[in-house]
Structure formats: structure tokens, C-alpha cells
Design a protein around this motif. Structure first.
Motif, short mmCIF file in Angstrom:
data_model
loop_
_atom_site.label_atom_id
_atom_site.label_comp_id
_atom_site.label_asym_id
_atom_site.label_seq_id
_atom_site.Cartn_x
_atom_site.Cartn_y
_atom_site.Cartn_z
N GLY A 1 34.61 42.31 30.76
CA GLY A 1 33.19 42.07 31.00
C GLY A 1 32.34 43.09 30.26
O GLY A 1 32.84 43.92 29.49
N ASN B 1 30.66 43.37 36.21
CA ASN B 1 29.93 42.14 36.51
C ASN B 1 28.44 42.43 36.65
O ASN B 1 27.95 42.68 37.75
CB ASN B 1 30.47 41.54 37.81
N TRP C 1 32.91 37.27 38.85
CA TRP C 1 34.17 38.02 38.76
C TRP C 1 35.38 37.10 38.93
O TRP C 1 36.34 37.15 38.16
CB TRP C 1 34.16 39.13 39.82
N LEU D 1 36.20 35.04 35.94
CA LEU D 1 36.99 35.76 34.93
C LEU D 1 38.48 35.66 35.25
O LEU D 1 39.31 35.47 34.36
CB LEU D 1 36.56 37.23 34.88
#
Length: 260
Positions: free
Chosen positions: A159, A191, A204, A207
Motif C-alpha cells: 500500500g 491503508n 485492507w 488487498l
């Protein structure tokens, strides 16, 4: 009305890129719930028989009709650049703010948010504009880690890692988990942004739905206020947590300590 902690900051630049995430209706949610119970129960014959990401995809992926209906609707409103995650139950779409303002899927106003085994590794997600700094971590270990073997840096950041002053909570999370789990490879999932003024947990978990190799243990010191979130959003977060459990991931949340 604007959520608490937000302030209207004018119109977005028309060329500003906007990312929209669409959670598609999943199949097999009831089967997923039963499977999570089975793989987590030592008395079950299926105990410990976790799914791969591809097996999880086969269980929860939306029907072709669902996917085509959503894509057709998006294309009808000029949204063309969309990508699916590995489990096929999310669409991430990209378009300029000028196009977003003309479609029913987003507004074009700008708001400022004011802050407040074979894979022996663990992970710390960070939220609420909180970021750790590698230099601070190295200094912490130099001051307090002389008595045990340890690592001095996070091995991977997934991220967007923010800049500026390090956040207190994010720093403590990383420093202390790398002390209690000394000498274990540590990742950070970063995030940015918020969902309804709260932590964007779904960002999150999205992902995780797109990565085959992730740490087995995730430690989260953040929590949402349930009465500020929609039921549909909480249900989807719950399903995403079950998907993680079906893969054998352990996710630890702070309880009763307001994140302490």
C-alpha cells in the motif's frame, strides 16, 4: 451533512484520478461460514485444511450474470477502466474526477479529513493517516533491543506509505510487535483514507484478496464504532474476515482497550 472530522474543501480538479471499489455479490457465503468453523475446530476432520486463494475464489466468486450486469451498468455510465481482484468479488475502477462527477457512482466534491512456517512472518495494518518510520524503528531497537536478537526494519510495506511525522499508534504497533515477535519477518499494510470517518478495513481486506502469499498473523490495534457504519458494509467486512480465516490466517484485534 459532512461526517464529524471532515471539512468541505471545494471542488476536485477535473483531471484528478479517482478510484472506486465495488463489492460484488458473492456466492457460497453460507458454505464459507461452515468451512471456517470446520477448519478452525480441532474436533473436525477438516481441521487445518485451509484453502488456497484460488480455491477460495472458486467458492465465493460472483455468478457471471452478476459480473456482466455490473460491468454493463458501469460502461453505460462511462466507467471503462476496471480490474478484478484474484477472488473476482471486487472491482476496482479508475476514472478522472470530471467523469466521476457525471456518473451516479461518486460525487466530485473534495473533503479534508483531520487526523486523530514456510512463511514465518507477521503483519501490522495501519489506518487513520498513521504511518511508521523505518528510522524511528531502528532507533527504538538500538535503545531497547540490545538484549535480544531482532530485526531493525520492516521487510515489506503493502500500500501507500505516507510522509511527514510518524504516527504514535502506528509506530508503537510496529516497534512492539517486532519486539514480542523478535527476529520474525514483519510486513506493514498501509491503508490511507477513511470509510465513513472510520478505518477503511475493507480496503485492507481487499488487498488480502489479491495476494497469494501473505503473513500468517495480522495484528490490528484499531476498531470501528459500529453505530457509524452501514449494516451492508459490516456484513461484507465480516465475510472478508471469514475468507481470511478459511486461508488459515490469524487476525488479532484489540478488545476493550480503545486500541491500547
Amino acid at each position: 451533512s459532512v461526517p464529524p472530522g471532515w471539512a468541505h474543501a471545494g471542488r476536485v480538479d477535473p483531471g484528478q484520478p479517482v478510484q472506486l471499489t465495488f463489492a460484488l455479490r458473492q456466492r457460497g457465503a453460507a458454505r464459507l461460514a461452515h468451512l471456517v468453523q470446520d477448519v478452525s475446530d480441532p474436533r473436525s476432520p477438516r481441521y487445518g485444511q485451509y484453502l488456497t486463494l484460488e480455491q477460495l475464489r472458486d467458492l465465493v466468486q460472483p455468478s457471471p450474470a452478476t459480473l456482466m450486469t455490473v460491468l454493463k451498468w458501469l460502461q453505460g455510465h462511462g466507467v471503462e477502466d476496471c480490474r478484478s481482484v484474484t477472488t473476482l468479488d471486487f472491482l476496482e475502477c479508475y476514472l478522472p474526477a470530471s467523469r466521476a462527477g457525471q456518473s451516479p457512482v461518486s460525487g466530485s466534491k473534495c473533503y479534508l479529513v483531520f487526523s486523530r512456517g514456510d512463511n514465518l512472518s507477521l503483519c501490522v495494518p495501519q489506518f487513520l493517516e498513521q504511518y511508521f518510520h523505518q528510522a524511528d524503528l531502528a532507533e527504538f531497537m538500538q535503545l531497547f533491543g540490545s538484549g535480544f536478537a531482532h530485526r531493525t526494519q520492516v521487510d515489506r510495506v503493502v500500500g501507500r506509505q505516507g510522509h511527514g511525522k510518524a504516527g504514535l499508534e502506528a509506530s508503537l504497533d510496529v516497534e512492539y510487535i517486532m519486539s514480542t515477535g523478535a527476529n520474525v519477518s514483519t510486513w506493514v499494510f498501509s491503508n490511507p483514507g477513511r470509510h465513513e470517518s472510520q478505518e477503511p478495513f475493507l480496503a485492507w481486506l481487499l488487498l488480502l484478496s489479491n495476494m497469494s502469499a501473505v503473513p500468517w498473523v495480522h495484528s490490528v490495534s484499531y476498531g470501528d464504532d459500529e453505530d457509524s457504519l452501514s449494516y451492508a458494509y459490516m456484513e461484507r467486512v465480516n465475510t472478508e474476515l471469514m475468507k481470511a480465516a478459511a486461508r488459515g490466517l490469524t487476525i488479532l484485534f484489540a478488545s476493550g482497550g480503545a486500541g491500547a
